[in-house]
Design an enzyme around this catalytic site. Sequence first.
Site, PDB file in Angstrom:
ATOM      1  N   LYS A 138       0.873  -1.187   0.000  1.00  0.00           N
ATOM      2  CA  LYS A 138       0.000   0.000   0.000  1.00  0.00           C
ATOM      3  C   LYS A 138       0.903   1.228   0.000  1.00  0.00           C
ATOM      4  CE  LYS A 138      -4.443   1.002   0.275  1.00  0.00           C
ATOM      5  NZ  LYS A 138      -5.608   0.216  -0.165  1.00  0.00           N
ATOM      6  N   ASP A 147      -7.146   4.311  -4.496  1.00  0.00           N
ATOM      7  CA  ASP A 147      -7.710   4.179  -3.148  1.00  0.00           C
ATOM      8  C   ASP A 147      -8.311   5.560  -2.871  1.00  0.00           C
ATOM      9  OD1 ASP A 147      -7.746   2.224  -0.699  1.00  0.00           O
ATOM     10  OD2 ASP A 147      -7.232   4.144   0.178  1.00  0.00           O
TER      11      ASP A 147
HETATM   12  P1  NDP Z   1     -12.963   7.794  -2.629  1.00  0.00           P
HETATM   13  O1  NDP Z   1     -11.893   8.794  -2.444  1.00  0.00           O
HETATM   14  O2  NDP Z   1     -13.524   7.581  -3.980  1.00  0.00           O
HETATM   15  O3  NDP Z   1     -14.171   8.096  -1.648  1.00  0.00           O
HETATM   16  C1  NDP Z   1     -13.971   8.192  -0.273  1.00  0.00           C
HETATM   17  C2  NDP Z   1     -15.283   8.549   0.389  1.00  0.00           C
HETATM   18  O4  NDP Z   1     -15.122   8.435   1.794  1.00  0.00           O
HETATM   19  C3  NDP Z   1     -15.705   9.977   0.124  1.00  0.00           C
HETATM   20  O5  NDP Z   1     -17.101  10.061   0.172  1.00  0.00           O
HETATM   21  C4  NDP Z   1     -15.063  10.719   1.291  1.00  0.00           C
HETATM   22  O6  NDP Z   1     -15.692  11.959   1.607  1.00  0.00           O
HETATM   23  C5  NDP Z   1     -15.239   9.738   2.414  1.00  0.00           C
HETATM   24  N1  NDP Z   1     -14.138   9.905   3.371  1.00  0.00           N
HETATM   25  C6  NDP Z   1     -12.815   9.817   3.136  1.00  0.00           C
HETATM   26  N2  NDP Z   1     -12.093  10.051   4.239  1.00  0.00           N
HETATM   27  C7  NDP Z   1     -12.993  10.301   5.204  1.00  0.00           C
HETATM   28  C8  NDP Z   1     -12.889  10.609   6.570  1.00  0.00           C
HETATM   29  N3  NDP Z   1     -11.694  10.729   7.184  1.00  0.00           N
HETATM   30  N4  NDP Z   1     -14.063  10.769   7.269  1.00  0.00           N
HETATM   31  C9  NDP Z   1     -15.257  10.641   6.660  1.00  0.00           C
HETATM   32  N5  NDP Z   1     -15.413  10.367   5.354  1.00  0.00           N
HETATM   33  C10 NDP Z   1     -14.313  10.196   4.647  1.00  0.00           C
HETATM   34  O7  NDP Z   1     -12.353   6.423  -2.038  1.00  0.00           O
HETATM   35  P2  NDP Z   1     -12.842   4.943  -2.293  1.00  0.00           P
HETATM   36  O8  NDP Z   1     -14.312   4.898  -2.470  1.00  0.00           O
HETATM   37  O9  NDP Z   1     -11.971   4.353  -3.333  1.00  0.00           O
HETATM   38  O10 NDP Z   1     -12.437   4.233  -0.922  1.00  0.00           O
HETATM   39  C11 NDP Z   1     -13.326   4.157   0.189  1.00  0.00           C
HETATM   40  C12 NDP Z   1     -12.875   3.068   1.120  1.00  0.00           C
HETATM   41  O11 NDP Z   1     -12.858   1.814   0.421  1.00  0.00           O
HETATM   42  C13 NDP Z   1     -11.455   3.221   1.684  1.00  0.00           C
HETATM   43  O12 NDP Z   1     -11.410   2.658   2.978  1.00  0.00           O
HETATM   44  C14 NDP Z   1     -10.618   2.372   0.750  1.00  0.00           C
HETATM   45  O13 NDP Z   1      -9.409   1.956   1.356  1.00  0.00           O
HETATM   46  C15 NDP Z   1     -11.572   1.210   0.527  1.00  0.00           C
HETATM   47  N6  NDP Z   1     -11.349   0.405  -0.658  1.00  0.00           N
HETATM   48  C16 NDP Z   1     -11.245   0.955  -1.897  1.00  0.00           C
HETATM   49  C17 NDP Z   1     -11.080   0.159  -3.004  1.00  0.00           C
HETATM   50  C18 NDP Z   1     -11.062   0.712  -4.386  1.00  0.00           C
HETATM   51  O14 NDP Z   1     -10.978  -0.070  -5.319  1.00  0.00           O
HETATM   52  N7  NDP Z   1     -11.157   2.024  -4.570  1.00  0.00           N
HETATM   53  C19 NDP Z   1     -10.935  -1.287  -2.874  1.00  0.00           C
HETATM   54  C20 NDP Z   1     -11.138  -1.794  -1.536  1.00  0.00           C
HETATM   55  C21 NDP Z   1     -11.310  -0.959  -0.487  1.00  0.00           C
HETATM   56  P3  NDP Z   1     -15.016  13.340   1.127  1.00  0.00           P
HETATM   57  O15 NDP Z   1     -15.166  13.366  -0.348  1.00  0.00           O
HETATM   58  O16 NDP Z   1     -15.787  14.384   1.839  1.00  0.00           O
HETATM   59  O17 NDP Z   1     -13.590  13.266   1.581  1.00  0.00           O
HETATM   60  O1  2IT Z   2      -7.915  -1.552  -0.659  1.00  0.00           O
HETATM   61  C1  2IT Z   2      -7.894  -2.038  -1.803  1.00  0.00           C
HETATM   62  O2  2IT Z   2      -8.038  -3.246  -2.001  1.00  0.00           O
HETATM   63  C2  2IT Z   2      -7.682  -1.137  -2.939  1.00  0.00           C
HETATM   64  N1  2IT Z   2      -7.580   0.067  -2.745  1.00  0.00           N
HETATM   65  C3  2IT Z   2      -7.559  -1.690  -4.323  1.00  0.00           C
HETATM   66  C4  2IT Z   2      -6.152  -2.134  -4.597  1.00  0.00           C
HETATM   67  C5  2IT Z   2      -5.866  -2.575  -5.996  1.00  0.00           C
HETATM   68  O3  2IT Z   2      -4.697  -2.897  -6.231  1.00  0.00           O
HETATM   69  O4  2IT Z   2      -6.748  -2.618  -6.854  1.00  0.00           O
END
Ligand code: NDP
Ligand code: 2IT
Length: 446
Positions: free
Chosen positions: A126, A166
Amino acid sequence: MNHYVQRVLNDLQARNQHEPEYLQAATEMLQSLSTVMDKHPEYEQAGLLERFVEPERAILFRVPWVDDCGHVHVNRGYRVQQNSAIGPYKGGLRLHPSVNLSILKFLALEQVLKNSLTGLPIGGGKGGSDFDPKCKSDREIMAFCQSFMTELYRHIGADTDVPAGDIGTGAREIGYLFGQYKRIAGQYVGVLTGKGLTYGGSLVRKEATGYGLCYFVEQMLAAHGKNFRGQRVVISGSGNVAIYACEKAQALGAKVIAMSDSCGYIHAPDGIRLDVIKQLKEVERCRICHYVDRVPGATYHQGATNIWGVSCDIALPCATQNELGLEDAKALVAGGCYAVGEGANMPTTLDATDYLLASGVLFAPGKAANAGGVATSALEMSQNSMRLSWTFEEVDCKLKAIMQHIFRKTAKAAQDYAPSPNNYVVGANVAGFLKVADAMMAQGVC
Ligand code: NDP
Ligand code: 2IT
Protein backbone atom coordinates in the site's frame (compact mmCIF):
# COMPACT_ATOMS: atom_id res chain seq x y z
CA MET A 1 -4.97 -17.12 23.74
CA ASN A 2 -2.13 -19.15 22.20
CA HIS A 3 1.22 -18.28 23.92
CA TYR A 4 3.03 -17.57 20.61
CA VAL A 5 0.29 -15.19 19.43
CA GLN A 6 0.35 -13.46 22.83
CA ARG A 7 4.14 -13.04 22.72
CA VAL A 8 4.11 -11.55 19.20
CA LEU A 9 1.25 -9.26 20.17
CA ASN A 10 3.10 -8.04 23.28
CA ASP A 11 6.28 -7.35 21.26
CA LEU A 12 4.28 -5.54 18.61
CA GLN A 13 2.54 -3.35 21.17
CA ALA A 14 5.85 -2.45 22.80
CA ARG A 15 7.52 -1.58 19.50
CA ASN A 16 4.68 0.25 17.72
CA GLN A 17 2.91 2.26 20.43
CA HIS A 18 2.81 5.28 18.14
CA GLU A 19 1.01 3.40 15.35
CA PRO A 20 -2.60 2.86 16.57
CA GLU A 21 -4.21 1.85 13.27
CA TYR A 22 -1.45 -0.65 12.52
CA LEU A 23 -1.76 -2.12 16.03
CA GLN A 24 -5.54 -2.35 15.64
CA ALA A 25 -5.31 -4.30 12.38
CA ALA A 26 -2.49 -6.52 13.64
CA THR A 27 -4.31 -7.24 16.92
CA GLU A 28 -7.47 -8.36 15.13
CA MET A 29 -5.46 -10.56 12.79
CA LEU A 30 -3.27 -12.13 15.49
CA GLN A 31 -6.19 -12.84 17.82
CA SER A 32 -7.96 -14.60 14.95
CA LEU A 33 -4.96 -16.89 14.42
CA SER A 34 -4.84 -18.37 17.91
CA THR A 35 -6.36 -21.75 16.97
CA VAL A 36 -4.20 -21.92 13.83
CA MET A 37 -1.07 -21.59 15.99
CA ASP A 38 -2.36 -24.29 18.35
CA LYS A 39 -2.58 -26.65 15.37
CA HIS A 40 0.73 -25.58 13.74
CA PRO A 41 3.58 -25.33 16.27
CA GLU A 42 6.05 -25.35 13.36
CA TYR A 43 5.06 -21.76 12.57
CA GLU A 44 6.59 -20.56 15.84
CA GLN A 45 9.85 -22.33 15.11
CA ALA A 46 9.96 -20.59 11.73
CA GLY A 47 9.30 -17.17 13.29
CA LEU A 48 6.40 -16.90 10.87
CA LEU A 49 4.24 -14.36 12.69
CA GLU A 50 7.16 -12.04 13.48
CA ARG A 51 8.00 -12.02 9.77
CA PHE A 52 4.37 -11.72 8.68
CA VAL A 53 3.67 -8.52 10.65
CA GLU A 54 6.87 -6.76 9.57
CA PRO A 55 6.81 -5.11 6.10
CA GLU A 56 9.48 -6.45 3.75
CA ARG A 57 10.25 -2.81 2.94
CA ALA A 58 8.80 0.65 3.67
CA ILE A 59 9.87 3.51 1.43
CA LEU A 60 9.49 7.17 2.45
CA PHE A 61 10.25 10.03 0.08
CA ARG A 62 9.91 13.75 -0.56
CA VAL A 63 7.32 14.95 -3.09
CA PRO A 64 7.92 18.58 -4.08
CA TRP A 65 5.44 20.29 -6.44
CA VAL A 66 4.45 23.80 -7.51
CA ASP A 67 0.89 25.18 -7.19
CA ASP A 68 -0.90 27.48 -9.65
CA CYS A 69 0.38 30.58 -7.82
CA GLY A 70 3.99 29.45 -8.10
CA HIS A 71 4.31 28.35 -4.47
CA VAL A 72 6.39 25.28 -3.69
CA HIS A 73 4.82 22.53 -1.54
CA VAL A 74 6.46 19.44 -0.08
CA ASN A 75 4.44 16.33 0.75
CA ARG A 76 5.51 12.93 2.04
CA GLY A 77 5.25 9.93 -0.27
CA TYR A 78 5.21 6.32 0.92
CA ARG A 79 5.14 2.76 -0.37
CA VAL A 80 4.86 -0.11 2.12
CA GLN A 81 5.84 -3.40 0.46
CA GLN A 82 4.44 -5.82 3.00
CA ASN A 83 4.63 -9.33 1.61
CA SER A 84 5.62 -10.88 -1.74
CA ALA A 85 5.31 -14.58 -0.84
CA ILE A 86 2.49 -15.32 -3.29
CA GLY A 87 3.06 -12.66 -5.95
CA PRO A 88 4.23 -9.12 -6.70
CA TYR A 89 3.18 -6.46 -4.18
CA LYS A 90 -0.30 -5.19 -5.07
CA GLY A 91 -2.40 -2.48 -3.47
CA GLY A 92 -3.64 1.06 -3.82
CA LEU A 93 -2.25 4.56 -3.34
CA ARG A 94 -4.13 6.78 -0.88
CA LEU A 95 -4.03 10.58 -1.23
CA HIS A 96 -5.47 12.16 1.92
CA PRO A 97 -4.07 14.60 4.51
CA SER A 98 -4.44 11.95 7.25
CA VAL A 99 -2.01 9.53 5.54
CA ASN A 100 0.89 8.40 7.72
CA LEU A 101 2.97 5.25 8.21
CA SER A 102 0.57 3.73 10.74
CA ILE A 103 -2.38 3.96 8.34
CA LEU A 104 -0.39 2.60 5.41
CA LYS A 105 1.04 -0.28 7.47
CA PHE A 106 -2.47 -1.29 8.57
CA LEU A 107 -3.70 -1.11 5.00
CA ALA A 108 -0.69 -3.08 3.68
CA LEU A 109 -1.15 -5.82 6.29
CA GLU A 110 -4.86 -6.18 5.50
CA GLN A 111 -4.04 -6.16 1.78
CA VAL A 112 -1.84 -9.27 2.13
CA LEU A 113 -4.73 -11.29 3.59
CA LYS A 114 -7.27 -9.81 1.18
CA ASN A 115 -5.16 -10.51 -1.89
CA SER A 116 -4.59 -14.07 -0.72
CA LEU A 117 -8.36 -14.54 -0.34
CA THR A 118 -8.91 -13.63 -4.01
CA GLY A 119 -7.11 -16.86 -4.97
CA LEU A 120 -5.00 -14.86 -7.46
CA PRO A 121 -1.17 -14.59 -7.41
CA ILE A 122 -0.77 -11.15 -5.80
CA GLY A 123 1.26 -10.12 -2.75
CA GLY A 124 0.33 -7.12 -0.63
CA GLY A 125 1.41 -3.48 -0.42
CA LYS A 126 0.00 0.00 0.00
CA GLY A 127 1.21 3.54 -0.54
CA GLY A 128 0.19 7.13 -0.86
CA SER A 129 0.80 10.61 0.42
CA ASP A 130 -0.50 13.22 2.85
CA PHE A 131 -1.31 15.36 -0.23
CA ASP A 132 -4.91 16.64 -0.23
CA PRO A 133 -6.44 16.49 -3.73
CA LYS A 134 -9.51 18.51 -2.67
CA CYS A 135 -9.88 21.96 -4.25
CA LYS A 136 -6.79 21.48 -6.47
CA SER A 137 -6.79 22.29 -10.17
CA ASP A 138 -6.15 19.51 -12.68
CA ARG A 139 -2.73 21.03 -13.34
CA GLU A 140 -1.85 20.91 -9.63
CA ILE A 141 -2.98 17.27 -9.42
CA MET A 142 -0.82 16.49 -12.46
CA ALA A 143 2.19 18.28 -10.95
CA PHE A 144 1.85 16.29 -7.74
CA CYS A 145 1.35 12.96 -9.52
CA GLN A 146 4.33 13.50 -11.81
CA SER A 147 6.59 14.37 -8.87
CA PHE A 148 5.28 11.40 -6.83
CA MET A 149 5.96 8.98 -9.70
CA THR A 150 9.40 10.49 -10.38
CA GLU A 151 10.53 8.80 -7.15
CA LEU A 152 8.09 5.88 -6.98
CA TYR A 153 8.95 4.53 -10.44
CA ARG A 154 12.26 3.03 -9.27
CA HIS A 155 10.46 0.85 -6.69
CA ILE A 156 7.59 -0.54 -8.82
CA GLY A 157 7.14 -2.65 -11.95
CA ALA A 158 4.67 -4.98 -13.64
CA ASP A 159 6.38 -8.00 -12.01
CA THR A 160 7.48 -6.38 -8.72
CA ASP A 161 4.86 -3.95 -7.39
CA VAL A 162 1.64 -2.79 -9.07
CA PRO A 163 -0.14 0.16 -7.38
CA ALA A 164 -3.76 1.23 -8.01
CA GLY A 165 -6.39 3.64 -6.67
CA ASP A 166 -7.71 4.18 -3.15
CA ILE A 167 -9.11 7.22 -1.30
CA GLY A 168 -8.32 10.34 -3.35
CA THR A 169 -6.79 8.36 -6.23
CA GLY A 170 -9.20 7.76 -9.09
CA ALA A 171 -9.01 7.55 -12.89
CA ARG A 172 -7.59 11.08 -13.27
CA GLU A 173 -4.69 10.46 -10.89
CA ILE A 174 -3.91 6.99 -12.30
CA GLY A 175 -3.73 8.57 -15.77
CA TYR A 176 -1.15 11.17 -14.72
CA LEU A 177 0.85 8.55 -12.78
CA PHE A 178 0.86 6.14 -15.73
CA GLY A 179 1.93 8.84 -18.17
CA GLN A 180 4.89 9.80 -16.00
CA TYR A 181 5.94 6.16 -15.43
CA LYS A 182 5.90 5.47 -19.16
CA ARG A 183 7.93 8.58 -19.82
CA ILE A 184 10.64 7.86 -17.24
CA ALA A 185 10.84 4.08 -17.55
CA GLY A 186 10.41 4.07 -21.33
CA GLN A 187 8.13 1.04 -21.04
CA TYR A 188 4.47 0.50 -21.87
CA VAL A 189 3.58 -2.09 -19.23
CA GLY A 190 0.74 -2.78 -16.80
CA VAL A 191 2.53 -1.15 -13.87
CA LEU A 192 -0.68 0.38 -12.48
CA THR A 193 -4.27 -0.86 -12.44
CA GLY A 194 -7.45 1.17 -12.63
CA LYS A 195 -6.19 2.59 -15.92
CA GLY A 196 -8.51 4.23 -18.46
CA LEU A 197 -10.12 1.91 -20.99
CA THR A 198 -8.17 3.45 -23.89
CA TYR A 199 -4.76 2.62 -22.41
CA GLY A 200 -4.94 -0.82 -20.84
CA GLY A 201 -7.68 -0.54 -18.24
CA SER A 202 -10.21 -3.29 -17.62
CA LEU A 203 -13.96 -3.05 -17.92
CA VAL A 204 -15.66 -3.41 -14.50
CA ARG A 205 -12.58 -2.20 -12.51
CA LYS A 206 -14.38 1.06 -11.69
CA GLU A 207 -17.45 -0.82 -10.44
CA ALA A 208 -15.60 -3.81 -8.98
CA THR A 209 -15.26 -3.01 -5.28
CA GLY A 210 -18.87 -1.89 -4.83
CA TYR A 211 -20.31 -4.67 -7.00
CA GLY A 212 -18.08 -7.24 -5.31
CA LEU A 213 -19.23 -6.06 -1.88
CA CYS A 214 -22.85 -6.66 -2.85
CA TYR A 215 -22.01 -10.07 -4.36
CA PHE A 216 -20.34 -11.05 -1.07
CA VAL A 217 -23.18 -9.72 1.10
CA GLU A 218 -25.70 -11.45 -1.20
CA GLN A 219 -23.94 -14.77 -0.44
CA MET A 220 -23.87 -14.06 3.29
CA LEU A 221 -27.57 -13.16 3.30
CA ALA A 222 -28.46 -16.24 1.24
CA ALA A 223 -26.65 -18.47 3.76
CA HIS A 224 -29.14 -17.16 6.32
CA GLY A 225 -32.23 -17.31 4.13
CA LYS A 226 -32.30 -13.60 3.25
CA ASN A 227 -31.66 -11.33 0.25
CA PHE A 228 -31.45 -7.65 -0.76
CA ARG A 229 -35.01 -7.35 -2.12
CA GLY A 230 -36.98 -4.60 -0.39
CA GLN A 231 -34.30 -4.05 2.25
CA ARG A 232 -33.45 -0.55 3.51
CA VAL A 233 -29.72 0.01 2.99
CA VAL A 234 -27.52 2.78 4.45
CA ILE A 235 -24.18 3.40 2.71
CA SER A 236 -21.50 5.71 4.14
CA GLY A 237 -19.28 7.62 1.71
CA SER A 238 -20.07 8.70 -1.83
CA GLY A 239 -16.81 7.84 -3.53
CA ASN A 240 -15.88 5.02 -5.86
CA VAL A 241 -16.80 2.14 -3.54
CA ALA A 242 -20.01 3.70 -2.18
CA ILE A 243 -21.40 4.71 -5.59
CA TYR A 244 -21.06 1.26 -7.15
CA ALA A 245 -22.23 -0.50 -3.99
CA CYS A 246 -25.35 1.64 -4.28
CA GLU A 247 -25.74 0.80 -7.97
CA LYS A 248 -25.56 -2.97 -7.39
CA ALA A 249 -27.67 -2.93 -4.20
CA GLN A 250 -30.39 -1.09 -6.12
CA ALA A 251 -30.09 -3.55 -9.02
CA LEU A 252 -30.59 -6.38 -6.53
CA GLY A 253 -33.83 -4.79 -5.34
CA ALA A 254 -32.69 -2.87 -2.24
CA LYS A 255 -33.76 0.66 -1.35
CA VAL A 256 -30.68 2.78 -0.52
CA ILE A 257 -31.93 5.48 1.84
CA ALA A 258 -28.79 7.34 2.99
CA MET A 259 -25.28 8.22 1.77
CA SER A 260 -22.59 10.60 3.09
CA ASP A 261 -19.31 12.41 2.58
CA SER A 262 -16.84 13.60 5.20
CA CYS A 263 -19.05 16.61 6.10
CA GLY A 264 -22.50 15.04 6.55
CA TYR A 265 -25.16 12.68 5.18
CA ILE A 266 -28.32 12.81 3.10
CA HIS A 267 -31.44 10.90 4.06
CA ALA A 268 -33.78 9.99 1.21
CA PRO A 269 -36.56 7.74 2.62
CA ASP A 270 -37.95 7.12 -0.90
CA GLY A 271 -34.57 5.96 -2.18
CA ILE A 272 -31.39 7.68 -3.38
CA ARG A 273 -31.22 8.92 -6.98
CA LEU A 274 -27.80 7.63 -7.96
CA ASP A 275 -27.66 9.65 -11.19
CA VAL A 276 -27.66 12.81 -9.05
CA ILE A 277 -24.94 11.46 -6.73
CA LYS A 278 -22.78 10.55 -9.74
CA GLN A 279 -23.23 14.01 -11.23
CA LEU A 280 -22.27 15.68 -7.91
CA LYS A 281 -19.33 13.43 -7.07
CA GLU A 282 -17.90 12.10 -10.34
CA VAL A 283 -18.51 15.13 -12.56
CA GLU A 284 -18.74 18.26 -10.37
CA ARG A 285 -16.56 16.93 -7.51
CA CYS A 286 -18.63 18.87 -4.94
CA ARG A 287 -20.23 18.28 -1.51
CA ILE A 288 -23.12 15.85 -1.02
CA CYS A 289 -25.22 18.57 0.69
CA HIS A 290 -26.14 19.89 -2.79
CA TYR A 291 -28.21 16.73 -3.34
CA VAL A 292 -31.13 18.26 -1.42
CA ASP A 293 -31.17 21.29 -3.80
CA ARG A 294 -31.82 18.90 -6.68
CA VAL A 295 -34.04 16.19 -5.21
CA PRO A 296 -37.16 17.13 -3.23
CA GLY A 297 -37.99 15.01 -0.18
CA ALA A 298 -34.37 14.41 0.85
CA THR A 299 -32.79 16.01 3.93
CA TYR A 300 -29.16 16.88 4.73
CA HIS A 301 -27.63 16.39 8.19
CA GLN A 302 -24.23 17.58 9.31
CA GLY A 303 -21.74 15.11 10.83
CA ALA A 304 -20.75 12.12 8.72
CA THR A 305 -20.97 9.44 11.44
CA ASN A 306 -24.52 10.41 12.43
CA ILE A 307 -25.57 8.37 9.40
CA TRP A 308 -25.57 5.24 11.62
CA GLY A 309 -28.55 6.65 13.49
CA VAL A 310 -30.73 6.15 10.38
CA SER A 311 -32.88 3.06 10.91
CA CYS A 312 -32.04 0.38 8.31
CA ASP A 313 -31.83 -3.35 7.61
CA ILE A 314 -28.34 -3.46 6.08
CA ALA A 315 -25.41 -1.07 6.62
CA LEU A 316 -22.50 -0.78 4.18
CA PRO A 317 -19.66 1.40 5.57
CA CYS A 318 -17.75 2.49 2.44
CA ALA A 319 -15.83 5.63 3.50
CA THR A 320 -12.80 5.14 5.75
CA GLN A 321 -11.22 3.41 8.77
CA ASN A 322 -12.87 3.63 12.19
CA GLU A 323 -15.94 5.44 10.92
CA LEU A 324 -18.25 3.08 12.82
CA GLY A 325 -17.63 3.01 16.57
CA LEU A 326 -19.32 1.30 19.51
CA GLU A 327 -22.07 3.91 19.92
CA ASP A 328 -22.78 3.75 16.19
CA ALA A 329 -23.01 -0.04 16.39
CA LYS A 330 -25.50 0.25 19.24
CA ALA A 331 -27.55 2.75 17.21
CA LEU A 332 -27.58 0.39 14.22
CA VAL A 333 -28.76 -2.58 16.27
CA ALA A 334 -31.39 -0.45 18.01
CA GLY A 335 -32.61 0.68 14.57
CA GLY A 336 -33.13 -2.91 13.38
CA CYS A 337 -29.96 -3.45 11.34
CA TYR A 338 -29.19 -7.17 10.98
CA ALA A 339 -26.29 -7.14 8.49
CA VAL A 340 -23.13 -5.04 8.05
CA GLY A 341 -20.84 -5.32 5.00
CA GLU A 342 -17.54 -3.46 5.07
CA GLY A 343 -16.76 -1.81 1.73
CA ALA A 344 -14.04 0.33 3.30
CA ASN A 345 -10.91 -1.03 4.95
CA MET A 346 -11.37 -1.49 8.73
CA PRO A 347 -14.31 0.95 8.97
CA THR A 348 -15.54 -0.73 12.18
CA THR A 349 -13.61 -0.35 15.43
CA LEU A 350 -12.69 -3.52 17.36
CA ASP A 351 -15.25 -2.91 20.13
CA ALA A 352 -17.99 -2.13 17.60
CA THR A 353 -17.19 -5.34 15.70
CA ASP A 354 -17.37 -7.35 18.92
CA TYR A 355 -20.70 -5.71 19.80
CA LEU A 356 -22.21 -6.44 16.37
CA LEU A 357 -21.07 -10.07 16.45
CA ALA A 358 -22.36 -10.53 20.01
CA SER A 359 -25.69 -9.02 18.93
CA GLY A 360 -26.06 -11.63 16.18
CA VAL A 361 -25.57 -9.14 13.33
CA LEU A 362 -24.25 -10.78 10.15
CA PHE A 363 -20.86 -9.15 9.68
CA ALA A 364 -18.87 -9.21 6.43
CA PRO A 365 -15.27 -8.05 7.16
CA GLY A 366 -13.66 -5.70 4.64
CA LYS A 367 -10.69 -7.84 3.72
CA ALA A 368 -13.12 -10.42 2.32
CA ALA A 369 -16.09 -8.25 1.31
CA ASN A 370 -14.17 -5.49 -0.50
CA ALA A 371 -11.68 -7.80 -2.25
CA GLY A 372 -13.51 -7.43 -5.58
CA GLY A 373 -11.55 -4.28 -6.41
CA VAL A 374 -8.11 -5.79 -6.14
CA ALA A 375 -9.33 -9.07 -7.69
CA THR A 376 -10.42 -7.13 -10.78
CA SER A 377 -7.08 -5.31 -10.71
CA ALA A 378 -5.46 -8.75 -10.97
CA LEU A 379 -7.76 -9.49 -13.92
CA GLU A 380 -6.56 -6.21 -15.47
CA MET A 381 -2.95 -7.42 -15.02
CA SER A 382 -3.83 -10.71 -16.76
CA GLN A 383 -5.40 -8.87 -19.70
CA ASN A 384 -2.34 -6.58 -19.96
CA SER A 385 0.01 -9.58 -20.01
CA MET A 386 -2.07 -11.32 -22.67
CA ARG A 387 -2.50 -8.03 -24.59
CA LEU A 388 -6.24 -8.44 -24.95
CA SER A 389 -9.44 -7.13 -23.38
CA TRP A 390 -12.36 -9.08 -21.99
CA THR A 391 -15.97 -7.86 -22.30
CA PHE A 392 -17.90 -6.33 -19.41
CA GLU A 393 -19.91 -9.54 -19.01
CA GLU A 394 -16.78 -11.72 -18.95
CA VAL A 395 -15.09 -9.67 -16.22
CA ASP A 396 -18.29 -9.27 -14.18
CA CYS A 397 -18.87 -13.01 -14.33
CA LYS A 398 -15.31 -13.71 -13.11
CA LEU A 399 -15.72 -11.11 -10.34
CA LYS A 400 -18.93 -12.69 -9.14
CA ALA A 401 -17.38 -16.16 -9.12
CA ILE A 402 -14.37 -14.85 -7.15
CA MET A 403 -16.61 -13.22 -4.51
CA GLN A 404 -18.68 -16.38 -4.17
CA HIS A 405 -15.48 -18.36 -3.74
CA ILE A 406 -14.19 -15.92 -1.10
CA PHE A 407 -17.44 -16.28 0.83
CA ARG A 408 -17.23 -20.09 0.75
CA LYS A 409 -13.59 -20.07 1.89
CA THR A 410 -14.34 -17.57 4.65
CA ALA A 411 -17.36 -19.51 5.90
CA LYS A 412 -15.43 -22.81 5.84
CA ALA A 413 -12.51 -21.36 7.82
CA ALA A 414 -14.99 -19.85 10.31
CA GLN A 415 -16.51 -23.29 10.76
CA ASP A 416 -13.09 -24.91 11.26
CA TYR A 417 -11.34 -22.27 13.39
CA ALA A 418 -13.74 -19.68 14.85
CA PRO A 419 -15.62 -19.73 18.18
CA SER A 420 -18.85 -19.44 16.13
CA PRO A 421 -19.51 -20.49 12.50
CA ASN A 422 -20.89 -17.01 11.76
CA ASN A 423 -17.65 -15.29 12.80
CA TYR A 424 -16.45 -14.30 9.33
CA VAL A 425 -13.81 -12.01 10.87
CA VAL A 426 -11.86 -15.02 12.11
CA GLY A 427 -12.80 -16.93 8.95
CA ALA A 428 -11.35 -14.29 6.60
CA ASN A 429 -8.17 -13.81 8.63
CA VAL A 430 -7.49 -17.54 8.82
CA ALA A 431 -8.34 -18.34 5.19
CA GLY A 432 -6.20 -15.43 3.95
CA PHE A 433 -3.32 -16.29 6.26
CA LEU A 434 -3.01 -20.01 5.53
CA LYS A 435 -2.09 -19.65 1.84
CA VAL A 436 0.56 -17.00 2.52
CA ALA A 437 1.91 -18.98 5.49
CA ASP A 438 2.28 -22.08 3.35
CA ALA A 439 4.19 -20.12 0.68
CA MET A 440 6.44 -18.49 3.30
CA MET A 441 7.23 -21.86 4.89
CA ALA A 442 8.16 -23.28 1.47
CA GLN A 443 10.45 -20.33 0.67
CA GLY A 444 12.53 -20.52 3.87
CA VAL A 445 13.50 -17.74 6.24
CA CYS A 446 13.42 -14.59 4.11
P1 NDP B 1 -12.96 7.79 -2.63
O1 NDP B 1 -11.89 8.79 -2.44
O2 NDP B 1 -13.52 7.58 -3.98
O3 NDP B 1 -14.17 8.10 -1.65
C1 NDP B 1 -13.97 8.19 -0.27
C2 NDP B 1 -15.28 8.55 0.39
O4 NDP B 1 -15.12 8.43 1.79
C3 NDP B 1 -15.70 9.98 0.12
O5 NDP B 1 -17.10 10.06 0.17
C4 NDP B 1 -15.06 10.72 1.29
O6 NDP B 1 -15.69 11.96 1.61
C5 NDP B 1 -15.24 9.74 2.41
N1 NDP B 1 -14.14 9.91 3.37
C6 NDP B 1 -12.82 9.82 3.14
N2 NDP B 1 -12.09 10.05 4.24
C7 NDP B 1 -12.99 10.30 5.20
C8 NDP B 1 -12.89 10.61 6.57
N3 NDP B 1 -11.69 10.73 7.18
N4 NDP B 1 -14.06 10.77 7.27
C9 NDP B 1 -15.26 10.64 6.66
N5 NDP B 1 -15.41 10.37 5.35
C10 NDP B 1 -14.31 10.20 4.65
O7 NDP B 1 -12.35 6.42 -2.04
P2 NDP B 1 -12.84 4.94 -2.29
O8 NDP B 1 -14.31 4.90 -2.47
O9 NDP B 1 -11.97 4.35 -3.33
O10 NDP B 1 -12.44 4.23 -0.92
C11 NDP B 1 -13.33 4.16 0.19
C12 NDP B 1 -12.88 3.07 1.12
O11 NDP B 1 -12.86 1.81 0.42
C13 NDP B 1 -11.46 3.22 1.68
O12 NDP B 1 -11.41 2.66 2.98
C14 NDP B 1 -10.62 2.37 0.75
O13 NDP B 1 -9.41 1.96 1.36
C15 NDP B 1 -11.57 1.21 0.53
N6 NDP B 1 -11.35 0.41 -0.66
C16 NDP B 1 -11.25 0.95 -1.90
C17 NDP B 1 -11.08 0.16 -3.00
C18 NDP B 1 -11.06 0.71 -4.39
O14 NDP B 1 -10.98 -0.07 -5.32
N7 NDP B 1 -11.16 2.02 -4.57
C19 NDP B 1 -10.94 -1.29 -2.87
C20 NDP B 1 -11.14 -1.79 -1.54
C21 NDP B 1 -11.31 -0.96 -0.49
P3 NDP B 1 -15.02 13.34 1.13
O15 NDP B 1 -15.17 13.37 -0.35
O16 NDP B 1 -15.79 14.38 1.84
O17 NDP B 1 -13.59 13.27 1.58
O1 2IT C 1 -7.92 -1.55 -0.66
C1 2IT C 1 -7.89 -2.04 -1.80
O2 2IT C 1 -8.04 -3.25 -2.00
C2 2IT C 1 -7.68 -1.14 -2.94
N1 2IT C 1 -7.58 0.07 -2.75
C3 2IT C 1 -7.56 -1.69 -4.32
C4 2IT C 1 -6.15 -2.13 -4.60
C5 2IT C 1 -5.87 -2.57 -6.00
O3 2IT C 1 -4.70 -2.90 -6.23
O4 2IT C 1 -6.75 -2.62 -6.85
